[in-house]
Design an enzyme around this catalytic site. Structure first.
Site, mmCIF file in Angstrom:
data_model
loop_
_atom_site.group_PDB
_atom_site.id
_atom_site.type_symbol
_atom_site.label_atom_id
_atom_site.label_comp_id
_atom_site.label_asym_id
_atom_site.label_seq_id
_atom_site.Cartn_x
_atom_site.Cartn_y
_atom_site.Cartn_z
ATOM 1 N N ASP A 13 42.597 43.706 54.993
ATOM 2 C CA ASP A 13 43.902 42.454 54.741
ATOM 3 C C ASP A 13 44.748 42.832 56.434
ATOM 4 O OD1 ASP A 13 45.494 39.826 54.875
ATOM 5 O OD2 ASP A 13 45.908 41.192 52.731
ATOM 6 N N GLN A 14 44.322 41.525 57.374
ATOM 7 C CA GLN A 14 45.066 41.761 58.894
ATOM 8 C C GLN A 14 44.250 43.196 59.543
ATOM 9 O OE1 GLN A 14 48.811 39.240 58.549
ATOM 10 N NE2 GLN A 14 50.035 40.140 59.399
ATOM 11 N N CYS A 53 44.367 34.074 55.354
ATOM 12 C CA CYS A 53 43.648 34.750 54.176
ATOM 13 C C CYS A 53 43.192 33.822 53.583
ATOM 14 C CB CYS A 53 44.820 35.211 53.213
ATOM 15 S SG CYS A 53 45.760 36.462 54.593
ATOM 16 N N HIS A 103 42.744 35.805 47.022
ATOM 17 C CA HIS A 103 43.138 34.548 47.435
ATOM 18 C C HIS A 103 42.337 33.300 47.201
ATOM 19 C CE1 HIS A 103 47.145 33.446 50.230
ATOM 20 N NE2 HIS A 103 46.976 32.788 48.466
ATOM 21 N N ASP A 292 39.985 40.612 56.763
ATOM 22 C CA ASP A 292 39.841 38.909 56.925
ATOM 23 C C ASP A 292 40.590 38.474 58.636
ATOM 24 O OD1 ASP A 292 42.294 39.517 56.834
ATOM 25 O OD2 ASP A 292 42.528 38.309 54.852
ATOM 26 N N HIS A 293 40.857 39.002 59.299
ATOM 27 C CA HIS A 293 41.638 38.483 59.715
ATOM 28 C C HIS A 293 42.399 39.812 60.531
ATOM 29 C CE1 HIS A 293 45.473 38.175 58.489
ATOM 30 N NE2 HIS A 293 45.049 37.283 57.174
#
Length: 521
Positions: A13-14, A53, A103, A292-293
């Protein structure tokens, strides 16, 4: 008939691609991710569908652009009627399981997964709906702020460590449980972690992997507010950056903690690889790793995501698979929407089923085997959440990247000559025709005005529904993990003996021994 491979899908995540050694970083320690990269193919220019997300994950799982399925922000419902790669693989005979964050928003909390062994870390309701009607002060329903930076540093424990320890432990347990099942079906296990998402805190063990003096500072220092583009100015206000004076010490501390968080995540990846080895499945398993990013981690004076710059939208992507020549690198532009058709190709040895819905993605299988001469070298990123008031589109074609958002001046960058995105070529007469062409292409292919109307209508509906649903008796959609203790371990009502029950759980299984030879009298 060739046995279908297992699939282990690992998601961070991130996580910015730029901090990994596979993408050239010299400091961050990720031996387990490096091992996956060495076993497979590294995609150098992979992009998230949307730098937020939920929207990114829904687009990735469905193989469709986020605007097409209404995944506008972190409180957009993911419709149960949209097929995902979990549905398709389940139809092909796979056992499907999700461990960790995806999410999902709405009452469907499975979306094709047969099993889910953890709850999510974020809410499943409409509470984080963006509101473009609020323009006087940027509206931040997810309450992003700079506290994650100025309060960064050491911790003994964190909410995110609580969560990711459970994700890893449940993933490992599920792999052993699946290995002991008699049916021998291939599996899809998605293990999705919340590190290294802000706030930037990590425990001593991982902090001590790095010396503070060695932490590299941003390649592009903070850009003064009045020199920033309008989107970056809005984002500055959105995360209330003016409330804190961010010092070099804050920046170094946040990046130090971020690197430690990446190494913590890498250790969890190692647990999964170790489990695959122990059940004898490593060589028969496709491993996909991505995020995700990304995260700006101080570049340009910016943090987190929600913006069009490389650290925010470019993601790591490694794919290793049986029969794939290891150690290869692909520079072509691609995106996470390409993973659905890729997984189906890998699961069926290049004979995927007919899709029942639209797919914006394209299979990466050609790149896994060599080159794909038919590949259109482009990737699309959308943004329809907090910090803009109209849909934004980032179109990467070849070496150029064009940023479009209604009311903002266009931005065009040559990513080869200007990797730090400091020279907006829209003001260069030599690139005027290219800028016009890319702007026209975005307006023609992606219909920003129509998307804007859909976003605004969706926001009105969801804001009303959330205000209603939290009144009176509130019925949450958050996933509840249910375990039947009466069917766990050893129970007196079992149909087999205690010894037999324990023997069945032994891995590898040992067949029952023949009866003892009777003693001679």
């Amino acid at each position: 008939m060739k046995k279908a491979p297992n699939i282990l899908f690992i998601m961070a995540d991130q996580l910015a691609a730029s901090v990994l050694s596979a993408y050239g970083h010299k400091l961050v320690k990720t031996p387990n991710l490096d091992r996956i990269a060495a076993r497979g193919v590294v995609f150098e220019n992979a992009y998230c569908p949307n730098p937020i997300c939920a929207s990114s994950r829904f687009a990735m799982m469905s193989g469709q652009y986020s605007s097409r399925i209404g995944a506008f922000d972190n409180a957009s419902e993911f419709p149960a009627s949209v097929p995902t790669f979990a549905h398709y693989l389940r139809a092909l005979g796979y056992t499907t399981c999700l461990s960790g964050k995806m999410h999902f928003v709405g009452p469907d909390q499975l979306h094709g997964f047969e099993e889910r062994v953890t709850t999510d870390i974020y809410p499943a309701d409409f509470g984080w709906t963006a509101d473009w009607a609020q323009k006087v002060e940027p509206y931040a329903p997810s309450q992003m702020s700079m506290r994650g930076v100025v309060e960064s540093g050491l911790c003994v424990r964190s909410l995110q460590m609580d969560y990711d320890d459970e994700v890893a432990n449940q993933s490992v347990q599920w792999l052993f449980d699946h290995a002991r099942r008699p049916e021998g079906k291939p599996f899809l296990l998605v293990s999705s972690f919340t590190h290294p998402h802000n706030p930037f805190t990590i425990s001593q063990k991982y902090w001590d992997l790095y010396d503070d003096a060695d932490i590299d500072m941003p390649a592009v220092p903070s850009i003064p507010f009045d020199k920033r583009d309008p989107w970056s100015q809005r984002y500055y206000r959105l995360i209330r950056q003016d409330e804190h004076h961010v010092t070099d010490a804050h920046i170094r501390s946040a990046r130090h903690a971020y690197y430690g968080m990446v190494s913590y995540f890498d250790e969890k990846v190692g647990m999964l690889i170790d489990a695959l080895e122990k059940i004898g499945a490593l060589d028969d398993t496709v491993i996909v790793f991505t995020a995700d990013h990304g995260d700006m981690i101080g570049e340009r004076g910016m943090w987190y995501k929600f913006n069009p710059y490389q650290n925010s939208i470019r993601v790591p992507l490694f794919i290793s698979a049986p029969g794939v020549r290891p150690g290869r690198r692909v520079s072509a532009n691609c995106g996470l929407v390409d993973l659905l058709p890729t997984l189906l190709d890998l699961a069926t040895d290049g004979r995927p089923p007919e899709l029942v819905d639209h797919c914006d993605g394209r299979s990466l299988s050609g790149w896994l085997q060599g080159t794909d001469k038919s590949w259109k070298d482009e990737a699309l990123v959308e943004f329809t959440s907090e910090g803009v008031y109209a849909p934004a589109f980032i179109l990467r074609q070849g070496k150029y990247k064009y940023v479009y958002c209604e009311g903002d001046p266009g931005m065009l960058f040559d990513m080869e000559a200007d990797p730090h995105e400091l020279a907006n070529l829209c003001t260069d007469p030599a690139h005027a025709s290219l800028a016009r062409r890319l702007e026209s292409e975005i307006e023609t292919r992606f219909a920003p005005a129509a998307v804007k109307a859909r976003v605004l209508a969706s926001q009105r509906r969801r804001l009303f529904l959330h205000s209603t649903l939290i009144r009176g008796t509130y019925t949450p959609w958050d996933y509840q993990v249910r375990r039947d203790a009466s069917r766990q371990y050893v129970r007196s009502v079992a149909t087999t003996s205690t010894t037999a029950t324990k023997a069945k759980a032994r891995f590898p299984f040992v067949p029952t021994a023949p009866p003892d030879t009777p003693r001679k009298s």
